[in-house]
Design a protein around this motif. Structure first.
Motif, short mmCIF file in Angstrom:
data_model
loop_
_atom_site.label_atom_id
_atom_site.label_comp_id
_atom_site.label_asym_id
_atom_site.label_seq_id
_atom_site.Cartn_x
_atom_site.Cartn_y
_atom_site.Cartn_z
N ARG A 133 0.83 -1.20 0.00
CA ARG A 133 0.00 0.00 0.00
C ARG A 133 0.87 1.26 0.00
O ARG A 133 1.99 1.25 0.51
CB ARG A 133 -0.90 0.02 1.23
N ALA A 134 0.34 2.31 -0.55
CA ALA A 134 1.07 3.58 -0.67
C ALA A 134 1.57 4.08 0.68
O ALA A 134 2.66 4.65 0.76
CB ALA A 134 0.20 4.63 -1.36
N LYS A 135 0.81 3.89 1.73
CA LYS A 135 1.22 4.41 3.05
C LYS A 135 2.47 3.70 3.58
O LYS A 135 3.11 4.19 4.49
CB LYS A 135 0.08 4.31 4.06
N ASP A 136 2.81 2.56 3.01
CA ASP A 136 3.98 1.80 3.45
C ASP A 136 5.18 1.97 2.53
O ASP A 136 6.18 1.28 2.68
CB ASP A 136 3.63 0.30 3.51
N ARG A 137 5.07 2.91 1.56
CA ARG A 137 6.13 3.03 0.56
C ARG A 137 6.61 4.46 0.40
O ARG A 137 5.89 5.41 0.66
CB ARG A 137 5.65 2.52 -0.79
N ILE A 138 7.86 4.60 -0.06
CA ILE A 138 8.44 5.88 -0.43
C ILE A 138 8.67 5.84 -1.93
O ILE A 138 9.21 4.88 -2.45
CB ILE A 138 9.79 6.12 0.28
N GLY A 139 8.29 6.89 -2.61
CA GLY A 139 8.51 6.95 -4.06
C GLY A 139 7.39 7.67 -4.77
O GLY A 139 6.55 8.27 -4.12
N PRO A 140 7.40 7.64 -6.04
CA PRO A 140 8.16 6.76 -6.92
C PRO A 140 9.54 7.32 -7.25
O PRO A 140 9.79 8.52 -7.14
CB PRO A 140 7.31 6.71 -8.19
N PHE A 141 10.41 6.42 -7.67
CA PHE A 141 11.74 6.74 -8.13
C PHE A 141 11.87 6.29 -9.57
O PHE A 141 11.22 5.34 -9.99
CB PHE A 141 12.80 6.04 -7.27
N ALA A 142 12.74 6.94 -10.31
CA ALA A 142 12.90 6.64 -11.73
C ALA A 142 13.64 5.33 -11.95
O ALA A 142 13.41 4.65 -12.95
CB ALA A 142 13.65 7.77 -12.43
N THR A 143 14.52 4.95 -11.01
CA THR A 143 15.30 3.73 -11.18
C THR A 143 15.26 2.89 -9.91
O THR A 143 14.99 3.40 -8.82
CB THR A 143 16.78 4.03 -11.50
N GLN A 144 15.57 1.62 -10.07
CA GLN A 144 15.63 0.72 -8.93
C GLN A 144 16.74 1.15 -7.97
O GLN A 144 16.57 1.11 -6.76
CB GLN A 144 15.87 -0.71 -9.42
N GLU A 145 17.85 1.61 -8.52
CA GLU A 145 18.97 2.05 -7.68
C GLU A 145 18.59 3.25 -6.81
O GLU A 145 18.94 3.31 -5.63
CB GLU A 145 20.19 2.39 -8.53
N GLU A 146 17.86 4.21 -7.37
CA GLU A 146 17.40 5.36 -6.58
C GLU A 146 16.52 4.89 -5.44
O GLU A 146 16.63 5.38 -4.31
CB GLU A 146 16.63 6.34 -7.46
#
Length: 59
Positions: A24-37
């Protein structure tokens, strides 16, 4: 701008990188453009918090 098909997130619940489909969105930070970011999401949060403290931004 981030390509919607190539979005990456850092899951705070599982402490791992996820693609567009994940927790769920509340458990995540992002979005990021790359997996490394996304892998360095917590470092970025820490850096920004320190910068805000140094600048006196308590909001």
């Amino acid at each position: 701008m981030i390509d919607e098909e190539a979005q990456w997130y850092y899951c705070l619940k599982h402490h791992k990188v996820e693609g567009r489909v994940g927790c769920r969105a509340k458990d995540r930070i992002g979005p990021f453009a790359t997996q490394e970011e996304a892998e360095h999401a917590l470092e970025k949060v820490h850096e920004r918090n320190e910068a805000w403290k140094e600048n006196g931004d308590d909001a």
